[in-house]
Design a protein around this motif. Structure first.
Motif, PDB file in Angstrom:
ATOM      1  N   HIS A   4       1.499  52.946 -11.986  1.00 33.25           N
ATOM      2  CA  HIS A   4       0.572  52.652 -13.095  1.00 33.25           C
ATOM      3  C   HIS A   4      -0.911  53.481 -12.809  1.00 33.25           C
ATOM      4  N   GLU A   5      -0.922  53.611 -11.554  1.00 27.44           N
ATOM      5  CA  GLU A   5      -2.443  54.364 -11.249  1.00 27.44           C
ATOM      6  C   GLU A   5      -2.133  56.220 -11.268  1.00 27.44           C
ATOM      7  N   GLY A   6      -0.917  56.458 -11.739  1.00 27.38           N
ATOM      8  CA  GLY A   6      -0.563  57.729 -12.183  1.00 27.38           C
ATOM      9  C   GLY A   6      -0.146  58.576 -10.743  1.00 27.38           C
ATOM     10  N   LYS A   7       0.193  57.899  -9.715  1.00 24.15           N
ATOM     11  CA  LYS A   7       0.525  58.395  -8.490  1.00 24.15           C
ATOM     12  C   LYS A   7       2.226  58.680  -8.438  1.00 24.15           C
ATOM     13  N   SER A   8       2.677  59.614  -7.873  1.00 22.59           N
ATOM     14  CA  SER A   8       4.162  59.722  -7.482  1.00 22.59           C
ATOM     15  C   SER A   8       4.521  58.791  -6.571  1.00 22.59           C
ATOM     16  N   PHE A   9       5.688  58.044  -6.931  1.00 20.28           N
ATOM     17  CA  PHE A   9       5.976  57.113  -6.019  1.00 20.28           C
ATOM     18  C   PHE A   9       7.124  57.823  -4.707  1.00 20.28           C
ATOM     19  N   ARG A  10       6.761  57.273  -3.528  1.00 20.51           N
ATOM     20  CA  ARG A  10       7.397  57.659  -2.415  1.00 20.51           C
ATOM     21  C   ARG A  10       8.229  56.535  -1.603  1.00 20.51           C
ATOM     22  N   PRO A  11       9.499  56.944  -1.248  1.00 18.10           N
ATOM     23  CA  PRO A  11       9.661  58.292  -0.571  1.00 18.10           C
ATOM     24  C   PRO A  11      10.374  59.172  -1.992  1.00 18.10           C
ATOM     25  N   SER A  12      10.522  60.413  -1.794  1.00 21.26           N
ATOM     26  CA  SER A  12      10.968  61.269  -2.913  1.00 21.26           C
ATOM     27  C   SER A  12      12.322  61.049  -3.336  1.00 21.26           C
ATOM     28  N   ASP A  13      13.231  60.330  -2.384  1.00 24.75           N
ATOM     29  CA  ASP A  13      14.526  59.989  -2.908  1.00 24.75           C
ATOM     30  C   ASP A  13      14.824  58.657  -3.303  1.00 24.75           C
ATOM     31  N   TRP A  14      13.612  58.070  -3.884  1.00 24.19           N
ATOM     32  CA  TRP A  14      13.507  56.402  -4.069  1.00 24.19           C
ATOM     33  C   TRP A  14      14.854  56.314  -5.134  1.00 24.19           C
ATOM     34  N   ALA A  15      14.787  57.109  -6.276  1.00 26.95           N
ATOM     35  CA  ALA A  15      15.830  56.962  -7.503  1.00 26.95           C
ATOM     36  C   ALA A  15      17.258  57.176  -7.042  1.00 26.95           C
ATOM     37  N   GLU A  16      17.406  57.933  -5.823  1.00 21.51           N
ATOM     38  CA  GLU A  16      18.704  57.997  -5.489  1.00 21.51           C
ATOM     39  C   GLU A  16      19.128  56.897  -4.846  1.00 21.51           C
ATOM     40  N   ARG A  17      18.369  56.415  -3.801  1.00 24.04           N
ATOM     41  CA  ARG A  17      18.511  55.260  -2.717  1.00 24.04           C
ATOM     42  C   ARG A  17      18.776  53.997  -3.835  1.00 24.04           C
ATOM     43  N   LEU A  18      17.761  53.671  -4.859  1.00 26.45           N
ATOM     44  CA  LEU A  18      18.008  52.744  -5.873  1.00 26.45           C
ATOM     45  C   LEU A  18      19.291  52.594  -6.618  1.00 26.45           C
ATOM     46  N   ALA A  19      19.662  53.858  -7.006  1.00 24.34           N
ATOM     47  CA  ALA A  19      20.842  54.052  -7.707  1.00 24.34           C
ATOM     48  C   ALA A  19      22.161  53.659  -6.809  1.00 24.34           C
ATOM     49  N   GLY A  20      22.009  54.220  -5.517  1.00 22.22           N
ATOM     50  CA  GLY A  20      23.144  53.967  -4.437  1.00 22.22           C
ATOM     51  C   GLY A  20      23.360  52.460  -4.305  1.00 22.22           C
ATOM     52  N   VAL A  21      22.319  51.796  -4.122  1.00 18.47           N
ATOM     53  CA  VAL A  21      22.318  50.396  -3.934  1.00 18.47           C
ATOM     54  C   VAL A  21      23.039  49.543  -5.015  1.00 18.47           C
ATOM     55  N   MET A  22      22.759  50.161  -6.184  1.00 16.71           N
ATOM     56  CA  MET A  22      23.587  49.684  -7.573  1.00 16.71           C
ATOM     57  C   MET A  22      24.751  50.068  -7.729  1.00 16.71           C
ATOM     58  N   SER A  23      25.318  50.926  -6.916  1.00 22.74           N
ATOM     59  CA  SER A  23      26.721  51.655  -7.437  1.00 22.74           C
ATOM     60  C   SER A  23      28.018  50.735  -7.445  1.00 22.74           C
ATOM     61  N   ARG A  24      27.800  49.729  -6.978  1.00 23.20           N
ATOM     62  CA  ARG A  24      28.965  48.890  -6.969  1.00 23.20           C
ATOM     63  C   ARG A  24      29.163  48.005  -8.357  1.00 23.20           C
ATOM     64  N   PHE A  25      27.918  48.098  -8.920  1.00 22.29           N
ATOM     65  CA  PHE A  25      27.955  47.457 -10.240  1.00 22.29           C
ATOM     66  C   PHE A  25      28.339  48.305 -11.421  1.00 22.29           C
ATOM     67  N   ARG A  26      29.552  48.163 -11.769  1.00 19.56           N
ATOM     68  CA  ARG A  26      30.054  48.998 -12.964  1.00 19.56           C
ATOM     69  C   ARG A  26      31.061  48.631 -13.829  1.00 19.56           C
ATOM     70  N   PRO A  27      31.565  48.994 -14.855  1.00 19.24           N
ATOM     71  CA  PRO A  27      32.384  48.317 -15.624  1.00 19.24           C
ATOM     72  C   PRO A  27      33.717  48.539 -14.914  1.00 19.24           C
ATOM     73  N   GLY A  28      34.651  47.242 -15.400  1.00 22.55           N
ATOM     74  CA  GLY A  28      36.057  47.297 -14.692  1.00 22.55           C
ATOM     75  C   GLY A  28      35.947  46.909 -13.332  1.00 22.55           C
ATOM     76  N   GLU A  29      36.995  47.119 -12.787  1.00 17.50           N
ATOM     77  CA  GLU A  29      37.175  46.786 -11.252  1.00 17.50           C
ATOM     78  C   GLU A  29      36.409  47.556  -9.996  1.00 17.50           C
ATOM     79  N   VAL A  30      35.928  47.251  -9.038  1.00 17.63           N
ATOM     80  CA  VAL A  30      35.535  48.146  -8.113  1.00 17.63           C
ATOM     81  C   VAL A  30      36.921  48.721  -7.609  1.00 17.63           C
ATOM     82  N   ARG A  31      36.871  50.098  -7.516  1.00 16.73           N
ATOM     83  CA  ARG A  31      37.764  50.785  -6.895  1.00 16.73           C
ATOM     84  C   ARG A  31      37.696  51.353  -5.611  1.00 16.73           C
ATOM     85  N   LEU A  32      38.546  51.637  -4.797  1.00 11.82           N
ATOM     86  CA  LEU A  32      38.203  52.120  -3.627  1.00 11.82           C
ATOM     87  C   LEU A  32      37.521  53.537  -3.618  1.00 11.82           C
ATOM     88  N   GLY A  33      36.541  53.805  -2.990  1.00 12.78           N
ATOM     89  CA  GLY A  33      35.846  55.108  -3.198  1.00 12.78           C
ATOM     90  C   GLY A  33      34.757  55.107  -4.311  1.00 12.78           C
TER      91      GLY A  33
END
Length: 105
Positions: A16-45
Motif C-alpha cells: 500500500h506504500e508503493g514498495k515492491s514486495f520481497r522476496p522477489s519470488d514471493w508469487a511463485e512460493r505462494l502459488a507453490g504452497v497452493m498447488s495441491r488445491f485444484r479441481p478433481g483429485e490430487v494426482r501423483l506429480g
C-alpha cells in the motif's frame, strides 16, 4: 501472462506504500504452497504444477498472483490463507477488470 477473469482476484506485489514486495519470488512460493488445491483429485506429480486457481504471473512488470474464486468454494481455508497473506503483507488486492490504480471495494 495469464488473463484474469471476472471471478479472479489479483494480488499485486506492491504494498500500500508503493514498495515492491520481497522476496522477489514471493508469487511463485505462494502459488507453490497452493498447488495441491485444484479441481478433481490430487494426482501423483500434480504438486509439480500450479493450481489453476492460484497462478503466479507478471502484469505490467509487477509480480502478481491470480486467485480464482473457485478456490473459495473448494477449500475455504486455503482461500482465507491467500487473502490473509495479502492483507498481512499489505499487498494490493484487485478484483479482475479494475485497473491497478483503482482500489478494491
Amino acid at each position: 501472462m495469464a488473463s484474469p477473469s471476472s471471478h479472479t482476484i489479483c494480488i499485486r506485489g506492491i504494498t500500500h506504500e508503493g514498495k515492491s514486495f520481497r522476496p522477489s519470488d514471493w508469487a511463485e512460493r505462494l502459488a507453490g504452497v497452493m498447488s495441491r488445491f485444484r479441481p478433481g483429485e490430487v494426482r501423483l506429480g500434480s504438486h509439480l504444477s500450479y493450481s489453476p486457481w492460484c497462478v503466479p504471473t507478471t502484469i505490467d512488470g509487477v509480480k502478481c498472483v491470480l486467485v480464482h474464486s473457485d478456490l473459495r468454494a473448494h477449500e475455504p481455508m486455503a482461500w482465507d490463507f491467500v487473502i490473509h497473506f495479502a492483507r498481512d503483507n499489505e499487498l494490493q488486492l484487485i478484483p479482475a477488470g479494475l485497473p491497478p490504480d483503482e482500489p478494491a471495494a
